[in-house]
Write an enzyme that holds these catalytic residues in place. Structure first.
Site, PDB file in Angstrom:
ATOM      1  N   ASP A   1       1.097  -1.633  -0.374  1.00 29.10           N
ATOM      2  CA  ASP A   1       0.303   0.697   0.104  1.00 29.10           C
ATOM      3  C   ASP A   1       0.912   1.023  -0.280  1.00 29.10           C
ATOM      4  O   ASP A   1       2.173   1.167   0.899  1.00 29.10           O
ATOM      5  CB  ASP A   1      -0.792   0.236   1.527  1.00 29.10           C
TER       6      ASP A   1
ATOM      7  N   SER B   1       8.403   4.027   4.890  1.00 27.34           N
ATOM      8  CA  SER B   1       9.761   4.462   4.275  1.00 27.34           C
ATOM      9  C   SER B   1       9.245   4.274   2.476  1.00 27.34           C
ATOM     10  O   SER B   1       8.305   4.132   1.946  1.00 27.34           O
ATOM     11  CB  SER B   1      10.711   3.661   4.580  1.00 27.34           C
TER      12      SER B   1
ATOM     13  N   HIS C   1       5.292  -7.272   0.184  1.00 24.81           N
ATOM     14  CA  HIS C   1       5.021  -8.706  -0.570  1.00 24.81           C
ATOM     15  C   HIS C   1       5.165  -8.927  -2.260  1.00 24.81           C
ATOM     16  O   HIS C   1       6.039  -7.820  -2.386  1.00 24.81           O
ATOM     17  CB  HIS C   1       3.245  -8.982  -0.530  1.00 24.81           C
TER      18      HIS C   1
END
Length: 294
Positions: free
Chosen positions: A90, A253, A147
């Site tokens: 995200d 980050s 992921h």
């Protein structure tokens, strides 16, 4: 003028010291104080706790536990088409496009070196020359587990020491070579369609970068580059399916991904500033790369 002051202040700040101090608090089981900090953070950044497995601030022993919270099993759907890639996080697209003459775009007027980004070794960078890249920024409100965008086998991990500038849009637009000068963990993968690198970039207040196979890589911060090699097959091979978790940031980050030439074509709707969601369509495999065909 205010923006210039903010940037100048970042150059002066003891960024590693501040980040490690915050990291100690984030890892502490501070009871009531931790719970209040989590409540404040949820309110300040309008975080949707309904999609998290643990929903109450009191459910988390540390701020890090909250920040790297796990989502409900059905909170994200992973695109299962083997000829597409899904977004790994995200976040928000900072830049993406072609790697030209060994350079990636950071912002208008700023490019940075592919070779430097990946740790300075020409052989490491070679499979990605003239390929594509995508840079996604994770804001404090975002889900902070990373992921895999496609099936892959881990071949190398590289720890690269560096600065800890903020990686928000203001800094990206004003600090040259930002992603190639900050501390980072570079991960190199083989895929059925070519090579993939995923670079986990540290930043101010990032208390930790972790991978699922090696645990915490930083802190402590080092002064030397370290490399770990992994076998392609056998008992020691580390293999991932599309959508598998591969790492996490303890505080926000950026992830920079690079791809072999003639490997992928990004979603035509994607653009700088667009919000990404883990599992959604990211890119199409357009052809087998020269490397994969050999």
């Amino acid at each position: 003028m205010i923006d210039k002051i903010k940037i100048a202040f970042q150059y002066l700040l003891p960024k590693h010291g501040i980040s490690r101090l915050v990291g100690k608090f984030a890892a502490a089981e501070a009871g009531w104080f931790t719970t209040q900090a989590i409540k404040h953070f949820i309110k300040a950044y309008d975080i949707n706790m309904e999609e998290a497995k643990l929903k109450r601030p009191e459910d988390f022993a540390t701020f890090n536990d909250f920040f790297t919270r796990e989502l409900e099993d059905d909170a994200r759907t992973i695109d299962d088409n083997p000829m597409t890639l899904c977004y790994p996080v995200d976040g928000t697209i900072s830049q993406q496009g072609d790697i030209q003459q060994g350079q990636l775009i950071q912002a208008k007027g700023f490019n940075y070196s592919l070779q430097s980004l990946l740790g300075g070794d020409e052989k490491t960078a070679a499979p990605f020359q003239n390929g594509k890249f995508s840079c996604i920024y994770l804001a404090p409100k975002d889900y902070h587990r990373i992921h895999m965008p496609m099936d892959a086998t881990l071949r190398e991990m590289i720890y690269v020491p560096g600065e800890l500038f903020s990686v928000n849009p203001l800094t990206a637009n004003n600090v040259p070579n930002l992603f190639a000068r900050n501390e980072r963990v570079v991960t190199i993968f083989d895929t059925p369609h070519g090579s993939l690198a995923m670079v986990l970039v540290g930043a101010t207040i990032v208390a930790s970068i972790e991978t699922t196979w090696a645990g915490t890589i930083t802190p402590p911060a080092g002064k030397d580059i370290f490399r770990w090699q992994y076998p392609a097959d056998g008992a020691g091979a580390i293999k991932f399916k599309k959508g598998d978790e591969m790492g996490r940031f303890k505080l926000g980050s950026t992830v920079v991904s690079t791809f072999s030439p003639n490997m992928v074509e990004f979603n035509s709707q994607a653009h700088s500033g667009m919000t990404t969601r883990l599992g959604k369509h990211y890119a199409d495999v357009v052809a087998q790369s020269e490397e994969a065909a050999e």
